[in-house]
Design an enzyme around this catalytic site. Structure first.
Site, PDB file in Angstrom:
ATOM      1  N   HIS A   1     -12.479  -8.498   8.662  1.00 21.45           N
ATOM      2  CA  HIS A   1     -11.775  -8.773   7.406  1.00 21.45           C
ATOM      3  C   HIS A   1     -10.822  -7.604   7.211  1.00 21.45           C
ATOM      4  O   HIS A   1     -11.251  -6.483   6.943  1.00 21.45           O
ATOM      5  CB  HIS A   1     -12.770  -8.866   6.244  1.00 21.45           C
ATOM      6  CG  HIS A   1     -12.124  -9.028   4.898  1.00 21.45           C
ATOM      7  ND1 HIS A   1     -12.167 -10.206   4.177  1.00 21.45           N
ATOM      8  CD2 HIS A   1     -11.407  -8.164   4.139  1.00 21.45           C
ATOM      9  CE1 HIS A   1     -11.511 -10.050   3.044  1.00 21.45           C
ATOM     10  NE2 HIS A   1     -11.039  -8.818   2.990  1.00 21.45           N
TER      11      HIS A   1
ATOM     12  N   HIS B   1      -8.977 -14.881   8.962  1.00 19.15           N
ATOM     13  CA  HIS B   1      -8.158 -15.378   7.855  1.00 19.15           C
ATOM     14  C   HIS B   1      -6.852 -14.609   7.625  1.00 19.15           C
ATOM     15  O   HIS B   1      -6.643 -14.004   6.579  1.00 19.15           O
ATOM     16  CB  HIS B   1      -8.970 -15.427   6.562  1.00 19.15           C
ATOM     17  CG  HIS B   1      -9.827 -14.218   6.288  1.00 19.15           C
ATOM     18  ND1 HIS B   1      -9.322 -12.950   6.167  1.00 19.15           N
ATOM     19  CD2 HIS B   1     -11.165 -14.111   6.099  1.00 19.15           C
ATOM     20  CE1 HIS B   1     -10.306 -12.103   5.903  1.00 19.15           C
ATOM     21  NE2 HIS B   1     -11.427 -12.772   5.872  1.00 19.15           N
TER      22      HIS B   1
ATOM     23  N   ASP C   1     -13.589 -19.786   6.304  1.00 21.17           N
ATOM     24  CA  ASP C   1     -13.901 -18.680   5.389  1.00 21.17           C
ATOM     25  C   ASP C   1     -14.679 -19.211   4.190  1.00 21.17           C
ATOM     26  O   ASP C   1     -14.448 -18.834   3.046  1.00 21.17           O
ATOM     27  CB  ASP C   1     -12.629 -17.951   4.945  1.00 21.17           C
ATOM     28  CG  ASP C   1     -12.936 -16.560   4.378  1.00 21.17           C
ATOM     29  OD1 ASP C   1     -13.931 -15.950   4.808  1.00 21.17           O
ATOM     30  OD2 ASP C   1     -12.210 -16.085   3.499  1.00 21.17           O
TER      31      ASP C   1
ATOM     32  N   HIS D   1     -18.626 -20.590  -4.124  1.00 18.44           N
ATOM     33  CA  HIS D   1     -18.897 -20.198  -5.508  1.00 18.44           C
ATOM     34  C   HIS D   1     -18.839 -21.439  -6.399  1.00 18.44           C
ATOM     35  O   HIS D   1     -18.004 -22.322  -6.215  1.00 18.44           O
ATOM     36  CB  HIS D   1     -17.872 -19.161  -5.967  1.00 18.44           C
ATOM     37  CG  HIS D   1     -17.843 -17.936  -5.118  1.00 18.44           C
ATOM     38  ND1 HIS D   1     -18.920 -17.083  -5.020  1.00 18.44           N
ATOM     39  CD2 HIS D   1     -16.901 -17.416  -4.298  1.00 18.44           C
ATOM     40  CE1 HIS D   1     -18.618 -16.088  -4.196  1.00 18.44           C
ATOM     41  NE2 HIS D   1     -17.401 -16.277  -3.739  1.00 18.44           N
TER      42      HIS D   1
END
Length: 362
Positions: free
Chosen positions: A90, A148, A240, A244
């Site tokens: 990341h 990502h 990714d 939530h």
């Protein structure tokens, strides 16, 4: 965090219990390196590599929701040199993020938040971290995966590094030569900070708060082009996935809203939509969504339609058209996705895992 063999075993046991009724489910895990006691963490990673207990190491150059930074360039270089696993990074530079955050006025409303989040974690932060990671890889050798990516500049930095490493395999006389793979996510290639975004009865763009952020339209177009044009060998489309809930994403304070969007349930529908529109060959869609990742992370027998491979297949008729994605049709417990309401292909008609039919809508 899955930072020890004990925690990895616990996570695997929980996952296997959840999958008791889905015996063909493929379960592969990353280990993480947590900042702090690096030596102890390195010992755990080496054990995981020796026992082939994990498919890779997740390394955070900058922190994100629920996760602190793993370390800087020197620590990453050590992991690349000493651990025989793909290191998935990341890449956001925390010092750049802090400098920009300190200089920005806190947004006065949720409506202003989308642009604020992108400006506080700018392309500059991603490029600085990607450049640092590539420098470590050039010195240490090994296998790096850049997760990502959110801008053209990150892709170009990787291309320049690869060009500079030409011939290193022979020069190192048996030492591990550097190799890098790149990942793009559908949300970065589909959404733009320049476009108005509302979801779920007009709730704000805080639902698209994600790290790295959704960028400006020029970056979205560049990422979409990278997926479509075939110029990036071994490119992986990743999710990714960060599921939530609607309640979490609707928090009263923008600062409290967690970063991340769900992606695993829509990644194939997104790839299929490009095929249906004639923008992407089905063979390339399969490589982007499965084959390239299987090869990169050593998943033998997966990700290919060839005699002798494991028959994991999702089949749908050509020309099946598009339907608006309905939140009620989702399986994910978070019950939303940024693609709700978007025109996407219907789900596969037939799904086989390990040669067995697990979904049949015929």
């Amino acid at each position: 965090g899955t930072t020890s063999m004990e925690r990895l075993a616990s996570k695997r046991a929980r996952a296997e219990a959840f999958c008791a009724e889905a015996p063909h489910a493929r379960l592969h895990f990353f280990m993480a390196l947590e900042g702090g006691n690096i030596d102890a963490g390195m010992d755990e990673l080496k054990r995981a590599a020796e026992q082939r207990a994990a498919v890779g190491v997740k390394f955070f150059i900058g922190g994100t929701t629920g996760v602190g930074a793993s370390g800087g360039e020197a620590v990453l270089e050590r992991v690349l040199a000493e651990v025989d696993l793909v290191v998935a990074v990341h890449a956001e530079d925390e010092s750049v993020i802090k400098r920009h955050t300190d200089a920005l006025a806190v947004p006065r409303s949720r409506a202003e938040f989308f642009a604020y989040h992108e400006a506080s974690r700018p392309v500059e932060a991603a490029v600085a971290a990607v450049t640092s990671a590539l420098s470590a890889l050039g010195r240490a050798g090994g296998r790096l995966h850049l997760c990502h990516l959110s801008s053209r500049a990150e892709i170009e930095a990787a291309q320049r590094a690869v060009a500079g490493w030409a011939g290193l395999s022979e020069a190192r006389a048996g030492a591990r030569a550097p190799s890098v793979s790149l990942e793009i996510c559908p949300h970065h290639a589909s959404f733009s900070v320049d476009a108005r975004f509302e979801l779920l009865d007009g709730k704000s763009s805080a639902f698209l708060k994600v790290n790295p952020p959704i960028r400006h339209e020029v970056e979205r177009v560049a990422l979409e082009a990278a997926v479509l044009d075939g110029g990036l060998e071994g490119l992986i489309v990743g999710s990714d996935h960060a599921p939530h809930t609607v309640a979490e994403k609707s928090g009263r304070s923008i600062a409290e809203v967690p970063s991340g969007v769900p992606g695993v349930e829509t990644i194939w529908l997104w790839l299929h939509s490009l095929v249906e529109r004639g923008q992407l060959a089905p063979e390339r869609a399969a490589a982007l969504g499965a084959g390239n990742a299987a090869r990169r992370f050593g998943l033998d027998g997966l990700g290919a339609v060839v005699p002798g491979a494991i028959a994991d297949l999702a089949l749908r008729p050509r020309g099946g058209g598009f339907v608006p994605l309905d939140a009620a049709s989702l399986y994910s417990r978070c019950a939303w996705t940024p693609f709700v309401g978007h025109m996407l292909p219907s789900p596969p008609t037939l799904v086989l895992l390990g040669g067995s039919v697990v979904v049949d809508r015929r």
